[in-house]
Motif scaffolding. Sequence first.
Motif, PDB file in Angstrom:
ATOM      1  N   VAL A  35      52.324 -18.231  64.538  1.00 31.27           N
ATOM      2  CA  VAL A  35      50.390 -18.609  64.227  1.00 31.27           C
ATOM      3  C   VAL A  35      49.671 -17.975  65.573  1.00 31.27           C
ATOM      4  O   VAL A  35      50.384 -18.277  66.776  1.00 31.27           O
ATOM      5  N   PRO A  36      48.963 -17.221  65.430  1.00 31.12           N
ATOM      6  CA  PRO A  36      48.211 -16.532  66.573  1.00 31.12           C
ATOM      7  C   PRO A  36      46.894 -16.854  67.039  1.00 31.12           C
ATOM      8  O   PRO A  36      46.953 -18.445  66.342  1.00 31.12           O
ATOM      9  N   TYR A  41      42.871 -14.336  71.756  1.00 30.97           N
ATOM     10  CA  TYR A  41      42.564 -12.508  70.767  1.00 30.97           C
ATOM     11  C   TYR A  41      40.725 -12.569  71.626  1.00 30.97           C
ATOM     12  O   TYR A  41      40.438 -11.435  71.780  1.00 30.97           O
ATOM     13  N   LEU A  42      40.251 -13.484  71.687  1.00 29.01           N
ATOM     14  CA  LEU A  42      38.824 -13.179  72.078  1.00 29.01           C
ATOM     15  C   LEU A  42      38.946 -12.980  73.472  1.00 29.01           C
ATOM     16  O   LEU A  42      38.224 -12.056  73.919  1.00 29.01           O
ATOM     17  N   THR A  56      35.133 -13.019  63.639  1.00 29.29           N
ATOM     18  CA  THR A  56      34.823 -14.094  63.416  1.00 29.29           C
ATOM     19  C   THR A  56      36.698 -14.732  63.203  1.00 29.29           C
ATOM     20  O   THR A  56      37.433 -14.242  62.902  1.00 29.29           O
ATOM     21  N   TYR A  57      36.451 -15.459  63.805  1.00 28.23           N
ATOM     22  CA  TYR A  57      37.405 -16.882  63.192  1.00 28.23           C
ATOM     23  C   TYR A  57      38.594 -16.945  62.417  1.00 28.23           C
ATOM     24  O   TYR A  57      39.739 -15.838  61.816  1.00 28.23           O
ATOM     25  N   GLU A  58      37.539 -16.418  61.193  1.00 30.91           N
ATOM     26  CA  GLU A  58      38.420 -16.481  59.567  1.00 30.91           C
ATOM     27  C   GLU A  58      39.258 -14.904  59.631  1.00 30.91           C
ATOM     28  O   GLU A  58      40.083 -14.362  58.428  1.00 30.91           O
ATOM     29  N   ALA A  59      37.794 -14.108  59.636  1.00 30.41           N
ATOM     30  CA  ALA A  59      38.202 -12.247  59.803  1.00 30.41           C
ATOM     31  C   ALA A  59      39.411 -12.503  60.267  1.00 30.41           C
ATOM     32  O   ALA A  59      40.231 -11.722  60.389  1.00 30.41           O
ATOM     33  N   PHE A  60      39.493 -12.692  61.943  1.00 29.42           N
ATOM     34  CA  PHE A  60      40.930 -13.011  63.101  1.00 29.42           C
ATOM     35  C   PHE A  60      42.139 -13.481  61.544  1.00 29.42           C
ATOM     36  O   PHE A  60      43.183 -13.250  61.688  1.00 29.42           O
ATOM     37  N   PHE A  61      42.279 -14.788  61.316  1.00 27.66           N
ATOM     38  CA  PHE A  61      43.081 -15.426  60.538  1.00 27.66           C
ATOM     39  C   PHE A  61      43.703 -13.867  59.175  1.00 27.66           C
ATOM     40  O   PHE A  61      45.213 -14.063  59.217  1.00 27.66           O
ATOM     41  N   ARG A  64      45.297 -11.639  60.678  1.00 33.12           N
ATOM     42  CA  ARG A  64      46.747 -11.815  60.838  1.00 33.12           C
ATOM     43  C   ARG A  64      48.091 -11.746  59.576  1.00 33.12           C
ATOM     44  O   ARG A  64      48.964 -11.525  59.843  1.00 33.12           O
ATOM     45  N   LEU A  65      47.149 -12.856  58.721  1.00 27.51           N
ATOM     46  CA  LEU A  65      48.099 -12.896  57.759  1.00 27.51           C
ATOM     47  C   LEU A  65      48.413 -11.444  56.689  1.00 27.51           C
ATOM     48  O   LEU A  65      49.400 -11.389  56.577  1.00 27.51           O
ATOM     49  N   ALA A  66      47.563 -10.652  56.406  1.00 28.58           N
ATOM     50  CA  ALA A  66      47.479  -9.458  56.184  1.00 28.58           C
ATOM     51  C   ALA A  66      48.312  -8.849  56.975  1.00 28.58           C
ATOM     52  O   ALA A  66      49.313  -8.005  55.906  1.00 28.58           O
TER      53      ALA A  66
END
Length: 77
Positions: A35-36, A41-42, A56-61, A64-66
């Motif tokens: 779990v990153p 990251y920031l 953004t928080y959503e784009a970051f996860f 990472r999932l991709a």
Amino acid sequence: MNEAAPTPAGPSALRAALRSVWRQLCETARLAVGVPDYGTYLEHHRRNHPDTPPLTYEAFFADRLAARYGRGRSRCC
């Protein structure tokens, strides 16, 4: 000799030390399961890429999932 005995660190110092240990344990557990950490990251982005906006928080996860699962199906099954 009149040496003063060292004063014990108070309860607030103990709480601070326990909080620090707890944070380290949580971070270690997150890294162990993949779990990153968005906060890390920031900090990295601010230090190393100040000229570009961070994800953004959503784009970051999503990124990472991709990166972790985006290679398609596993060949084990």
